[in-house]
Design an enzyme around this catalytic site. Structure first.
Site, mmCIF file in Angstrom:
data_model
loop_
_atom_site.group_PDB
_atom_site.id
_atom_site.type_symbol
_atom_site.label_atom_id
_atom_site.label_comp_id
_atom_site.label_asym_id
_atom_site.label_seq_id
_atom_site.Cartn_x
_atom_site.Cartn_y
_atom_site.Cartn_z
ATOM 1 N N SER A 199 0.831 -1.204 0.000
ATOM 2 C CA SER A 199 0.000 0.000 0.000
ATOM 3 C C SER A 199 0.866 1.255 0.000
ATOM 4 O O SER A 199 1.916 1.292 0.651
ATOM 5 C CB SER A 199 -0.891 -0.021 1.251
ATOM 6 O OG SER A 199 -1.544 1.220 1.403
ATOM 7 N N THR A 237 -10.240 3.353 -15.201
ATOM 8 C CA THR A 237 -9.176 4.267 -15.605
ATOM 9 C C THR A 237 -8.164 4.401 -14.480
ATOM 10 O O THR A 237 -8.535 4.618 -13.325
ATOM 11 C CB THR A 237 -9.776 5.647 -15.950
ATOM 12 O OG1 THR A 237 -10.702 5.464 -17.012
ATOM 13 C CG2 THR A 237 -8.696 6.643 -16.357
ATOM 14 N N CYS A 325 -8.029 0.722 12.792
ATOM 15 C CA CYS A 325 -9.220 0.206 12.122
ATOM 16 C C CYS A 325 -10.263 -0.270 13.129
ATOM 17 O O CYS A 325 -11.439 -0.323 12.823
ATOM 18 C CB CYS A 325 -8.855 -0.966 11.223
ATOM 19 S SG CYS A 325 -7.450 -0.607 10.196
#
Ligand SMILES: *Cc1c(COP(=O)(O)O)cnc(C)c1O
Length: 384
Positions: A199, A237, A325
């Site tokens: 990431s 895209t 989280c």
């Protein structure tokens, strides 16, 4: 007030060099990489360069890198993609109890779809037992997903051994390397990985962009359907500025990893020693040596992690308890419970995760204010 950021496992500030590389792709070089004209070509070339930069960090071939929207999507894509492509072969997946929610929730979801998942236990340092892993592989096992470095306690798994076991048994191997990429050497070759997640925003790159390494010729079910982007593996895209930023962040990480690691591990050890020495009743979590160089997870008995976070925040110091989280919930971290801590002790945990900009002054300041905070809270606590 001076602000000290010690929450780099949650996210990192973007390196100014990364921003500089990205900026033109928001404005003058705005082309769609699928277009034939010069504008499109510029975008295509930029993506292709980024693919090389990402691949170089993990010893992969550029063609085997797929850009995604981040670590969460990479984990979802790896696990669901392999599960759906192989469900005729088998419906059994092996993972561990201490994975990131992106892996655990994906596995829980697949259980509802008729897949069976084994959640391997870990020892009190957070290590997966390789014999237990071997024993849990069945005829219908299709995938092993075990993270490289744990985001909460920093424990590093022996992914080279896990990759070997997976290869011997003909099972695909995915590893979430979001926390190790850029911090310690990561190689898809040495790990024999079929899939590897990383990431951007954990390595001083932009948020909302990541990558999944997919070993050549691996059949994988796409999660997004649409155009032919990313060699038909992920439609949509391309996020050109984000991808350029991820590439640059990987390039910088590769160049500066060794020096950063040495400096950061020294600071982390200094913080650990100071806190353990100055404060009674502490427990350092994670593996003593096989641990992310920047991570210190430590329990302070008789106090609440959340209260410490708030008092540190008032002093300009940013840390976390458990993982970002899961914060907001009262359940203690699943990782701390899995390494055998009681609910009570797990509640008193703090995670300090250092980064490239932290200084010795930062660490000394934190070591100075922590004892006072813990003592004050312990005085107020009914448990002490
Ligand atoms: C942060 C993190 C993720 C999620 O990555 P995002 O890019 O924030 O979606 C996945 N796994 C681990 C180990 C992480 O630390």
């Amino acid at each position: 007030m001076k602000r000290i950021y010690l929450d780099h496992n949650a996210t990192t500030p973007m390196n100014p060099e990364v921003l500089k590389a990205m900026l033109p792709f928001f404005t003058q070089n705005f082309g769609n990489a699928s277009s034939i004209h010069n504008f499109g070509r510029e975008a295509r070339e930029a993506i292709s360069k980024a693919r090389e930069q990402v691949a170089a960090l993990i010893e992969a071939e550029p063609a085997n890198i797929v850009f995604t929207s981040g670590g969460t999507e990479s984990d979802n894509f790896a696990i669901k993609g392999i599960a759906y492509a192989n469900e005729k072969k088998g419906k059994h997946i092996i993972t561990s109890q201490i994975e990131h929610p992106a892996v655990l929730s994906t596995c829980k979801f697949l259980e509802k779809q008729g897949f069976e998942v084994t959640y391997l236990k870990v020892d009190n340092c957070g290590k997966v037992d390789l014999d237990q892993l071997r024993d849990s592989i069945r005829k219908d096992t299709i995938l092993i997903s075990i993270m490289h470095g744990n985001n909460e306690i920093g424990t590093i798994q022996d992914i080279e051994e896990i990759g070997k076991i997976a290869a011997e048994k003909g099972v695909f191997f995915h590893t979430d390397a979001v926390q190790t990429c850029g911090k310690i050497p990561v190689s898809v070759k040495r790990a024999n990985a079929t899939l590897l997640s990383l990431s951007g925003h954990k390595i001083y790159g932009p948020k909302g962009v990541g990558a999944l390494f997919i070993k050549k010729a691996t059949r994988i079910f796409p999660l997004q359907h649409g155009g032919h982007h990313e060699s038909n593996r992920r439609a949509g895209t391309e996020n050109v500025p984000g991808i350029v930023g991820l590439g640059k962040a990987c390039e910088i990480a590769q160049k500066s990893m060794e020096g950063n690691c040495r400096r950061i591990v020294d600071l982390r050890n200094r913080l650990q020693n100071e806190l353990v020495e100055r404060i009674e009743d502490t427990v350092v979590n994670g593996h003593p040596t096989d641990r992310l160089p920047n991570t210190l997870n430590i329990c302070f008995r008789y106090v609440e992690g959340e209260s410490m976070i708030m008092m540190l925040d008032m002093k300009g110091i940013a840390v976390s308890s458990g993982s970002a989280c899961t914060s907001g919930s009262l359940d203690p971290s699943h990782v701390l419970l899995a390494i055998g801590l009681s609910h009570e002790i797990a509640h008193g945990s703090l995670r300090f995760s250092l980064g490239v900009d932290n200084t010795r002054e930062d660490i000394d300041y934190v070591a100075e204010v922590m004892p006072e905070i813990v003592h004050r809270l312990r005085k107020m606590s009914a448990l002490a």
